[in-house]
Enzyme design. Structure first.
Site, PDB file in Angstrom:
ATOM      1  N   LYS A 198     -32.883   3.255  12.462  1.00  0.00           N
ATOM      2  CA  LYS A 198     -34.333   3.467  12.779  1.00  0.00           C
ATOM      3  C   LYS A 198     -34.710   4.245  13.889  1.00  0.00           C
ATOM      4  O   LYS A 198     -35.386   5.064  13.780  1.00  0.00           O
ATOM      5  CB  LYS A 198     -34.655   2.058  13.192  1.00  0.00           C
ATOM      6  N   GLU A 252     -42.436   4.492   5.431  1.00  0.00           N
ATOM      7  CA  GLU A 252     -43.030   3.837   6.410  1.00  0.00           C
ATOM      8  C   GLU A 252     -42.383   2.464   6.686  1.00  0.00           C
ATOM      9  O   GLU A 252     -41.992   1.855   7.862  1.00  0.00           O
ATOM     10  CB  GLU A 252     -44.562   3.319   6.077  1.00  0.00           C
ATOM     11  N   GLU A 284     -27.319 -11.877   8.630  1.00  0.00           N
ATOM     12  CA  GLU A 284     -26.519 -12.148   7.675  1.00  0.00           C
ATOM     13  C   GLU A 284     -25.219 -12.669   7.886  1.00  0.00           C
ATOM     14  O   GLU A 284     -24.875 -12.816   9.079  1.00  0.00           O
ATOM     15  CB  GLU A 284     -26.001 -10.463   7.284  1.00  0.00           C
TER      16      GLU A 284
END
Ligand SMILES: NC(=O)c1ccc[n+]([C@@H]2O[C@H](COP(=O)([O-])OP(=O)(O)OC[C@H]3O[C@@H](n4cnc5c(N)ncnc54)[C@H](OP(=O)(O)O)[C@@H]3O)[C@@H](O)[C@H]2O)c1
Length: 347
Positions: free
Chosen positions: A227, A152, A212
């Protein structure tokens, strides 16, 4: 009451956030879910794997991490030099795998997950590498060993996307989805819509901890590609390779392009999309996967998602259009997704 013993591999931002969550929610989970969760193993890359059959004291292990002391200082525990050896030699009901994402070969997470599933442990993970490159293979391995692999928190952290589609929308035929799946790029594009230029917006995102020092994975679209691959596998059952996703990042976007679109009552967003469509001769169905900056009219719910927030619109036969909006990062937010997966495994 069910006693659930967890091993946690990866003890950085997310691992520590998850440990904190199961500590603060321990009594609530006993009372409302009938589960007594204990942490029996913890591993990082510097100190290896520390294990105590009767459970580790979470405040002590969190203090060692905060004070940058070796985890091996923990009293009366067993140690192995690395997580894989520790997993092979110890036992637990669930592996929570939160080592860094690696989209080349998914290691070290891949080996940890294979080992745990093969010895009959459920696995929950926020690590995008194994889920992006080998979700269907790992799910088959889990089935063979009668355990679950749940991922998830790999997409939109704890915002329930995968479980909403697979469980909440069970039976619906999903034919497309479009989402803002990367908070860093959405923050930068939102700042540019307010008049900033790319370099200023990136520096601002870095100063706030949203980007980052090396922002490549976010701004070039690789994180959103990962994703997209995970959703392709889990929602559509397709195993795509990263190079099968059409990818364009946001580094070439100028303030002028964004302002022109803004003046037309549209917003540019980095949109990850998946769409079932017919191939050239109309005989076969293929899954088109794209990550690219897209101008959206303000009537589109995704156009109004600003800052680091994520959102996903799902198009299906029965529900037409459903949009899920929520956080896509953060230690407790990601920990929430891991916790929901742990509870789903044990129930
Ligand atoms: N941060 C978020 O908001 C977020 C959201 C969704 C998903 N995720 C995913 O969650 C995962 C963890 O993210 P994070 O932000 O917690 O990263 P992080 O702060 O860099 O922590 C990574 C942890 O993994 C450990 N590690 C590295 N290699 C290891 C190995 N071979 N064996 C055991 N431990 C190892 C590191 O050890 P050391 O401490 O010794 O370096 C560190 O404790 C990543 O895959 C990330 O993509 C993160």
């Amino acid at each position: 009451m069910k006693n659930i013993r967890l091993s946690l591999v990866g003890f950085g931002v997310v691992g520590q956030g998850f440990a904190e969550l199961i500590m603060t929610k321990h009594d609530f989970l006993k009372q409302h879910y009938g589960v007594d969760i204990s942490l029996v193993g913890v591993a990082n890359s510097r100190h290896g794997f520390v294990y105590r059959q009767d459970g580790l004291d979470i405040p002590t292990i969190l203090r060692l991490a905060t004070e940058k002391e070796p985890l091996t200082v923990y009293p009366e525990a067993t140690y192995w030099d690395n997580a894989l050896e520790g997993l092979q030699a110890s036992s637990a009901d669930v592996l929570v795998e939160v080592t860094p994402t690696n989209l080349r070969d998914a290691e070290p997470g891949m080996s940890h997950i294979r080992e745990a599933l093969s010895k009959g442990m459920h696995v929950v993970t926020a690590n995008k590498g194994p889920a992006a490159l080998a979700a269907n293979e790992l799910i088959s391995l889990a089935h063979r060993h009668r355990v679950q692999l749940r991922v998830e928190s790999t997409v939109m952290a704890g915002t329930p996307v995968i479980s909403t589609i697979r469980e909440g929308m069970a039976g619906a035929q999903v034919y497309a989805m479009r989402g803002i799946l990367n908070g860093t790029t959405n923050y930068i594009l939102s700042a540019m819509a307010e008049g900033g230029d790319y370099v200023e917006a990136l520096a601002d995102a870095q100063s706030k901890g949203y980007a980052e020092t090396d922002p490549t994975a976010d701004v070039e679209g690789y994180d959103a590609v990962a994703k997209t691959l995970i959703l392709a596998a889990l929602v559509f059952g397709y195993t795509l390779k990263p190079e099968q996703v059409v990818r364009k990042g946001i580094t070439a976007m100028t303030r002028e392009q964004i302002q022109t679109v803004h003046d037309q009552d549209k917003r540019i967003k980095l949109i990850a999309s998946l769409r079932m469509m017919s191939d050239g001769d109309g005989k076969n169905t293929i899954l088109e996967a794209r990550v690219e900056p897209t101008a959206l009219p303000l009537t589109d719910p995704l156009a109004r998602i600003d800052g680091v927030t994520n959102a996903l619109t799902i198009h299906s036969d029965t529900l037409h259009e459903v949009t899920i909006i929520g956080p896509g990062a953060g230690s407790i937010q990601t920990g929430q997704g891991l916790l929901a997966d742990v509870l789903a495994c044990v129930q």
